[in-house]
Design a protein around this motif. Structure first.
Motif, short mmCIF file in Angstrom:
data_model
loop_
_atom_site.label_atom_id
_atom_site.label_comp_id
_atom_site.label_asym_id
_atom_site.label_seq_id
_atom_site.Cartn_x
_atom_site.Cartn_y
_atom_site.Cartn_z
N LEU A 105 0.83 -1.21 0.00
CA LEU A 105 0.00 0.00 0.00
C LEU A 105 0.86 1.26 0.00
O LEU A 105 0.60 2.21 -0.75
N ASP A 106 1.90 1.27 0.83
CA ASP A 106 2.77 2.45 0.89
C ASP A 106 3.57 2.62 -0.40
O ASP A 106 3.79 3.74 -0.87
N TRP A 107 4.01 1.49 -0.98
CA TRP A 107 4.78 1.56 -2.23
C TRP A 107 3.96 2.20 -3.34
O TRP A 107 4.43 3.09 -4.05
N LEU A 108 2.72 1.77 -3.49
CA LEU A 108 1.87 2.28 -4.56
C LEU A 108 1.36 3.68 -4.25
O LEU A 108 1.03 4.43 -5.18
N ALA A 109 1.31 4.05 -2.98
CA ALA A 109 0.95 5.43 -2.63
C ALA A 109 2.09 6.39 -2.95
O ALA A 109 1.85 7.57 -3.25
N ALA A 110 3.32 5.88 -2.92
CA ALA A 110 4.49 6.74 -3.11
C ALA A 110 4.91 6.86 -4.57
O ALA A 110 5.68 7.76 -4.93
N GLY A 111 4.44 5.95 -5.44
CA GLY A 111 4.86 6.00 -6.84
C GLY A 111 4.00 5.08 -7.68
O GLY A 111 3.03 4.48 -7.22
N ASN A 112 4.38 4.94 -8.94
CA ASN A 112 3.56 4.19 -9.89
C ASN A 112 4.20 2.88 -10.36
O ASN A 112 3.66 2.22 -11.25
N GLU A 113 5.34 2.50 -9.76
CA GLU A 113 5.94 1.24 -10.18
C GLU A 113 5.07 0.07 -9.73
O GLU A 113 4.76 -0.06 -8.54
N PRO A 114 4.67 -0.81 -10.64
CA PRO A 114 3.75 -1.90 -10.30
C PRO A 114 4.36 -2.91 -9.33
O PRO A 114 5.59 -3.05 -9.23
N VAL A 115 3.48 -3.62 -8.65
CA VAL A 115 3.85 -4.66 -7.70
C VAL A 115 3.23 -5.98 -8.15
O VAL A 115 2.02 -6.05 -8.39
N LEU A 116 4.05 -7.01 -8.27
CA LEU A 116 3.59 -8.39 -8.43
C LEU A 116 3.60 -9.00 -7.04
O LEU A 116 4.66 -9.14 -6.42
N ASN A 117 2.42 -9.33 -6.52
CA ASN A 117 2.25 -9.73 -5.13
C ASN A 117 1.96 -11.23 -5.07
O ASN A 117 0.91 -11.68 -5.51
N LEU A 118 2.92 -12.00 -4.53
CA LEU A 118 2.77 -13.44 -4.41
C LEU A 118 2.54 -13.81 -2.96
O LEU A 118 3.40 -13.55 -2.11
N ASP A 119 1.39 -14.38 -2.66
CA ASP A 119 1.07 -14.73 -1.27
C ASP A 119 0.29 -16.04 -1.26
O ASP A 119 -0.62 -16.24 -2.07
N LYS A 120 0.63 -16.90 -0.33
CA LYS A 120 -0.02 -18.21 -0.20
C LYS A 120 -1.43 -18.09 0.39
O LYS A 120 -2.24 -18.99 0.26
N LEU A 121 -1.69 -16.97 1.08
CA LEU A 121 -2.96 -16.74 1.78
C LEU A 121 -3.21 -17.82 2.83
O LEU A 121 -4.23 -18.50 2.84
#
Length: 363
Positions: free
Chosen positions: A17-33
């Motif tokens: 959340l903080d990364w995308l609030a600070a800039g526009n570089e995309p995030v690939l988010n891998l989580d097992k949940l």
């Protein structure tokens, strides 16, 4: 693009959340949940093309290799871990599988991908391994705080598994040249913190009228770091940290567990008084200490300040007030995470009566 592992967990989701609030570089988010991964933490990113979520295990080598080849991230920020000491005492196998074997598998996939990059991209690539101060063991009351040179002396299955993962990350840098960075943080707190950990557990139990369980005499000391400060430190290390180096990240806030509980009670007395007019402190209950409970952790965070210019923005007073307010304002989130899986674990850990008394999570 960057790849974030464990980006639906407490620290990981705050980082995304903080990364995308600070800039526009995309995030690939891998989580097992697993029980602690919660897509509700990321609800505000629904429909945001900058956030690509994939449910999967870091130990799934074929999946990770495919994601790296297709998405070609410039960095991996590795949060994914089993992280609760009590759970590791009750059953260490998941900690060995995720924290050690999973990190090994991820490092191998990252190394294979890194070797395919052209020289410029190869030089720019980073693997940031996020770890804990618990790998250093315990401190005497008057001992100097942990520096990056402190010997590893882990005392729980959790901290031993994280120590092993740190050693793997170091070895993959020194043996294979993989551009690894490691951070070792103190106790985090803040929004979206799963209510098995001290601060959210106390808030949730207090509001539910349940006992507030304090291990032993409550004089265990921890250094407390507001999670958004931790996120800013990781961004800074990723940006300017020296490969092969370790950076300790702390909040300069040593507090006893009992003092933390008192502070939470006092803030709730102010923000959400009990109907009977009594203080929430009346709900404090001392319970048997857990096995191998480390007495004190403390982080010396001068290296990251000296080399990278980072210091926490929040004091403990400001951070804990924001945290209590967040839990008061988000009861639906709390209800949502108190799922069947969470209740089943609490029952296994404490027994049915203990689950009800100590956490208020089981019915």
């Amino acid at each position: 693009m960057i790849l974030v592992t464990g980006g639906a967990g407490f620290i990981g989701s705050n980082f995304v959340l903080d990364w995308l609030a600070a800039g526009n570089e995309p995030v690939l988010n891998l989580d097992k949940l697993t029980y602690a991964g919660n897509l509700a933490n990321l609800a505000s990113l629904q429909g945001d093309a900058r956030h690509v979520f994939v449910q999967g295990d870091i130990g799934d080598s074929a999946l990770v290799a495919r994601l790296l080849a297709e998405r070609r991230p410039r960095a991996i920020v590795h949060f994914a871990a089993e992280s609760h000491v009590d759970r590791s005492i009750h059953g260490a196998q998941d900690f060995i599988a995720t924290n050690i074997v999973g990190t090994f598998s991820l490092l191998e996939a990252a190394r294979a991908y890194w070797l395919t990059l052209d020289e410029a991209d190869k030089a720019a690539f980073r693997f940031l391994h996020v770890s804990t101060d618990e790998v250093y063991g315990t401190l005497a009351p008057d001992a100097p705080a942990f520096t990056e040179k402190h010997a590893y002396e882990p005392n729980s299955p959790y901290s031993a598994s994280k120590a092993a993962s740190d050693h793997l990350a170091r070895a993959w840098h020194h043996t294979y040249g993989l551009p690894v960075l490691t951070t070792n943080c103190s106790n985090n707190y803040g929004p979206w913190h799963f209510p098995e950990k001290l601060i959210p557990l106390m808030i949730v139990n207090a509001l539910a009228g349940k006992p507030l369980p304090v291990y032993g005499d409550g004089q265990q000391v921890r250094d407390w770091l507001y999670v958004k400060d931790h996120c800013s430190a990781i961004r800074r290390v990723l940006e300017a940290g020296r490969t092969g180096e370790t950076y300790n990240v702390g909040g300069w806030n040593e507090k006893t567990n009992l003092a933390i509980v008192h502070t939470i009670c006092d803030l709730l007395d102010e923000m959400r008084p009990r109907p009977d007019g009594q203080s929430y402190r009346a709900q404090i209950t001392h319970v048997q200490d857990r096995p191998g409970h480390d007495r004190r952790y403390a982080i010396d965070a001068r290296k990251i300040e000296r080399e990278l210019g980072w210091r926490p923005a929040e004091t403990f007073d400001s951070g804990i007030r924001k945290t209590v307010r967040w839990y008061l304002d988000n009861p639906e989130w709390v209800q949502g995470v108190q799922s069947g899986a969470y209740r089943e674990w609490v029952a296994a850990q404490y027994g049915h009566e203990g689950a009800d008394a100590r956490t208020g999570a089981a019915s």
